[in-house]
Design an enzyme around this catalytic site. Structure first.
Site, PDB file in Angstrom:
ATOM      1  CG  ASP A 173      -5.544   8.644  12.816  1.00 45.27           C
ATOM      2  OD1 ASP A 173      -5.736   7.421  12.782  1.00 45.27           O
ATOM      3  OD2 ASP A 173      -4.779   9.239  12.054  1.00 45.27           O
ATOM      4  CG  ASN A 194       6.110   1.582   9.260  1.00 49.56           C
ATOM      5  OD1 ASN A 194       5.185   2.167   9.826  1.00 49.56           O
ATOM      6  ND2 ASN A 194       5.936   0.467   8.585  1.00 49.56           N
ATOM      7  CG  ASN A 195       3.118   5.442  11.491  1.00 49.66           C
ATOM      8  OD1 ASN A 195       2.337   5.096  12.362  1.00 49.66           O
ATOM      9  ND2 ASN A 195       3.005   5.026  10.240  1.00 49.66           N
ATOM     10  CG  LEU A 196       8.150   6.969  15.073  1.00 53.11           C
ATOM     11  CD1 LEU A 196       9.086   6.632  16.227  1.00 53.11           C
ATOM     12  CD2 LEU A 196       6.977   7.784  15.575  1.00 53.11           C
ATOM     13  CG  ASP A 209      -3.884   7.361   4.217  1.00 52.07           C
ATOM     14  OD1 ASP A 209      -5.097   7.282   4.507  1.00 52.07           O
ATOM     15  OD2 ASP A 209      -3.052   6.527   4.602  1.00 52.07           O
ATOM     16  CG  ASN A 210      -8.700   6.670   2.909  1.00 52.31           C
ATOM     17  OD1 ASN A 210      -9.913   6.807   2.778  1.00 52.31           O
ATOM     18  ND2 ASN A 210      -8.097   6.871   4.072  1.00 52.31           N
ATOM     19  CB  CYS A 263       2.735   6.625   2.552  1.00 49.57           C
ATOM     20  SG  CYS A 263       2.186   8.315   2.378  1.00 49.57           S
ATOM     21  CB  CYS A 307     -21.524  19.900  -8.110  1.00 45.80           C
ATOM     22  SG  CYS A 307     -20.846  18.919  -6.770  1.00 45.80           S
ATOM     23  CB  CYS A 344     -21.902  21.922  -3.739  1.00 43.98           C
ATOM     24  SG  CYS A 344     -20.846  22.320  -5.150  1.00 43.98           S
ATOM     25  CB  CYS A 391     -11.357 -14.732   5.531  1.00 45.77           C
ATOM     26  SG  CYS A 391     -11.020 -13.817   4.032  1.00 45.77           S
TER      27      CYS A 391
HETATM   28  N1  LIG Z   1     -11.465   8.241   7.562  1.00 44.22           N
HETATM   29  C1  LIG Z   1     -10.461   8.506   8.398  1.00 44.22           C
HETATM   30  N2  LIG Z   1     -10.698   8.974   9.642  1.00 44.22           N
HETATM   31  C2  LIG Z   1      -9.698   9.260  10.495  1.00 44.22           C
HETATM   32  N3  LIG Z   1      -8.398   9.103  10.195  1.00 44.22           N
HETATM   33  C3  LIG Z   1      -8.117   8.630   8.970  1.00 44.22           C
HETATM   34  C4  LIG Z   1      -9.107   8.309   8.010  1.00 44.22           C
HETATM   35  N4  LIG Z   1      -8.496   7.847   6.895  1.00 44.22           N
HETATM   36  C5  LIG Z   1      -7.175   7.889   7.142  1.00 44.22           C
HETATM   37  N5  LIG Z   1      -6.941   8.344   8.387  1.00 44.22           N
HETATM   38  C6  LIG Z   1      -5.646   8.537   9.065  1.00 44.22           C
HETATM   39  O1  LIG Z   1      -4.885   9.447   8.321  1.00 44.22           O
HETATM   40  C7  LIG Z   1      -3.516   9.183   8.567  1.00 44.22           C
HETATM   41  C8  LIG Z   1      -2.784   9.234   7.248  1.00 44.22           C
HETATM   42  O2  LIG Z   1      -1.430   9.155   7.556  1.00 44.22           O
HETATM   43  P1  LIG Z   1      -0.325   8.789   6.531  1.00 44.22           P
HETATM   44  O3  LIG Z   1      -0.793   9.061   5.154  1.00 44.22           O
HETATM   45  O4  LIG Z   1       0.919   9.518   6.927  1.00 44.22           O
HETATM   46  O5  LIG Z   1      -0.113   7.229   6.604  1.00 44.22           O
HETATM   47  P2  LIG Z   1      -0.339   6.012   7.638  1.00 44.22           P
HETATM   48  O6  LIG Z   1      -1.617   5.394   7.249  1.00 44.22           O
HETATM   49  O7  LIG Z   1      -0.162   6.424   9.051  1.00 44.22           O
HETATM   50  O8  LIG Z   1       0.924   5.085   7.310  1.00 44.22           O
HETATM   51  P3  LIG Z   1       1.330   4.188   6.068  1.00 44.22           P
HETATM   52  O9  LIG Z   1       0.515   4.636   4.885  1.00 44.22           O
HETATM   53  O10 LIG Z   1       2.799   4.452   5.892  1.00 44.22           O
HETATM   54  O11 LIG Z   1       1.046   2.790   6.499  1.00 44.22           O
HETATM   55  C9  LIG Z   1      -3.406   7.842   9.262  1.00 44.22           C
HETATM   56  O12 LIG Z   1      -3.047   8.034  10.599  1.00 44.22           O
HETATM   57  C10 LIG Z   1      -4.814   7.266   9.133  1.00 44.22           C
HETATM   58  O13 LIG Z   1      -5.187   6.457  10.246  1.00 44.22           O
HETATM   59 ZN   LIG Z   2     -19.549  20.569  -5.828  1.00 46.08          ZN
END
Ligand SMILES: Nc1ncnc2c1ncn2[C@@H]1O[C@H](COP(=O)(O)OP(=O)(O)OP(=O)(O)O)[C@@H](O)[C@H]1O
Ligand SMILES: [Zn+2]
Length: 397
Positions: A72, A79-81, A140-141, A198, A256, A259, A355
């Site tokens: 990470d 606000n993470n806690l 989370d993405n 989140c 796919c 894979c 920017c």
């Molecule tokens: N590609 C990645 N490599 C490493 N860590 C990642 C990657 N994408 C996301 N993360 C991490 O995954 C975690 C996801 O945590 P969480 O979804 O609880 O939300 P957050 O990003 O910490 O907080 P918030 O969304 O409330 O601002 C985060 O610490 C983020 O930095």
């Molecule tokens: Zn596949």
């Protein structure tokens, strides 16, 4: 009598200390010595030390996995806690991996914890993920989700994947024993507007806690070769009604792109694949509330990446001008500004990028991430939003 009166190590392969520490595991007929021994030889990588990653890493450390990697690039925020329970108030402003590793070590000092303080990207994923047996996606993405799944296929690793948002969560195991990968099920990404974080839509703290615990369980099952991992099935959790459902998923798709039988997806394809473009969404959270960060006196530097002559017209106080076109040559300027803050406050500075309207700053944040500045965040709407929403007297041109 020859030799010591008592054997110093037990015959089962576990040390006396391990037998004592993990005795409640060993008493389980379906886990037992074999399960514990397998676990102690396994290495698991947790990607993301946030809401999901917190319980995952804590349980994996507690249960005695041989090596636990945590990746990470972000720092702990207050606000993470409420949900990222691996972190404590003392670590606000500190790197999440440092805080997570300290907690894991405090729980179980016999586990080797490896800190990868950077975002996982297509450029470093092969190198980092190849060091582990099992991968757990706790990000989370969308771009990370596709990227991690594709990399697991390329490296032939099982992937325990979870998600939690609002009051709902889900999890499954991908690319396990001939099962589907993420792309088999979702060959085309959903529209970016359907993908919330989140920070946009909120989350009840305990929900990622529950999904994270289930992810830890699946990782333990895969690593210790016990039970039937949730492959080809997805668990869906609804906190409000308390419902848990398990739905059957389609099997691996022979067509796919990654894979499938005729897939041309190689390490090289992976490394050059543009995940942000594919998913039309960014890897990194962007921020809207820069003013709040100024008001809270958060130690930070503000990098203005507009061309120098724009900066001359008008700029925010204390911002540093480094035009996007020369950013690569000026990383040292950022390093020394951060060093200065560290010396003055003892704290690691955050990096914000601005920017005119928020496009170049996004490109700049990406470049910074790729070059080790993993805490860089760009400001949505740039100076134009600042002038419209925060400071009407700020001269816009
Ligand atoms: N590609 C990645 N490599 C490493 N860590 C990642 C990657 N994408 C996301 N993360 C991490 O995954 C975690 C996801 O945590 P969480 O979804 O609880 O939300 P957050 O990003 O910490 O907080 P918030 O969304 O409330 O601002 C985060 O610490 C983020 O930095
Ligand atoms: Zn596949």
């Amino acid at each position: 009598m020859n030799g010591p009166p008592f054997p110093t190590a037990s015959v089962c392969g576990l040390t006396p200390e391990m037998i004592h520490r993990y005795s409640r595991h060993l008493l389980l007929p379906s886990f037992g010595v074999d399960g514990q021994l397998n676990l102690s030889k396994a290495s698991i990588l947790v990607v993301g030390a946030g809401g999901l990653g917190s319980p995952i890493a804590m349980y994996l450390a507690a249960c005695g996995v041989g090596c636990l990697g945590i990746v990470d690039g972000d720092n702990v925020e207050l606000n993470n806690l409420h949900r990222q329970i691996i972190h404590t108030e003392a670590y606000v402003g500190e790197p999440k991996v440092k805080s997570a590793a300290a907690t894991c070590h405090a729980i179980n000092s016999t586990v080797r914890v490896v800190e990868h303080r950077e975002a996982l990207l297509a450029s470093n994923a092969l190198d980092i993920m190849s060091q582990y047996d099992v991968i757990v996606d706790a990000t989370d993405n969308l771009p990370s989700r596709y990227m991690i799944s594709d990399c697991c296929v390329v490296l032939n690793k099982p992937l325990v994947s979870g998600a939690a948002l609002g009051l709902e969560g889900q999890l499954t195991v991908y690319h396990y024993n001939g099962g589907p990968c993420y792309r088999c099920l979702f060959p085309t990404p959903p529209p970016a507007t359907a993908c919330q974080r989140c920070s946009d839509s909120g989350v009840l703290g305990v929900v990622p806690g529950i999904i994270g615990c289930l992810q830890a369980l699946e990782a333990i099952k895969v690593a210790s070769s016990i039970g039937k991992p949730l492959s080809g099935r997805m668990l869906l959790f609804d906190a409000l009604s308390g419902h848990i459902r398990i739905v059957k998923l389609r099997g691996r798709s022979l067509n796919c792109d990654v894979c499938g039988e005729n897939s041309m997806f190689t390490r090289e394809t992976f490394q050059s694949f543009d995940y942000e473009n594919f998913t039309q969404s960014p890897f990194f959270p962007r921020i809207t509330e820069y003013k709040k960060r100024v008001d809270s006196s958060e130690p930070h530097i503000l990098v203005d990446v507009r061309p120098a002559h724009h900066f001359q017209i008008t700029a925010l106080t204390n911002s540093i001008s480094i035009p996007l076109s020369s950013l690569k040559e000026n990383f040292a300027v950022i390093d020394s500004a951060m060093d200065e803050i560290k010396q003055g406050t003892g704290l690691d500075a955050s990096i914000y990028v601005i920017c005119r309207r928020g496009n170049d700053s996004q490109r700049a944040a990406k470049l910074l991430h790729e070059n080790g500045f993993s805490i860089a965040k760009d400001i949505i709407g740039g100076l134009e939003s600042w002038a419209q929403e925060i400071d009407h007297s700020f001269p816009m041109y």
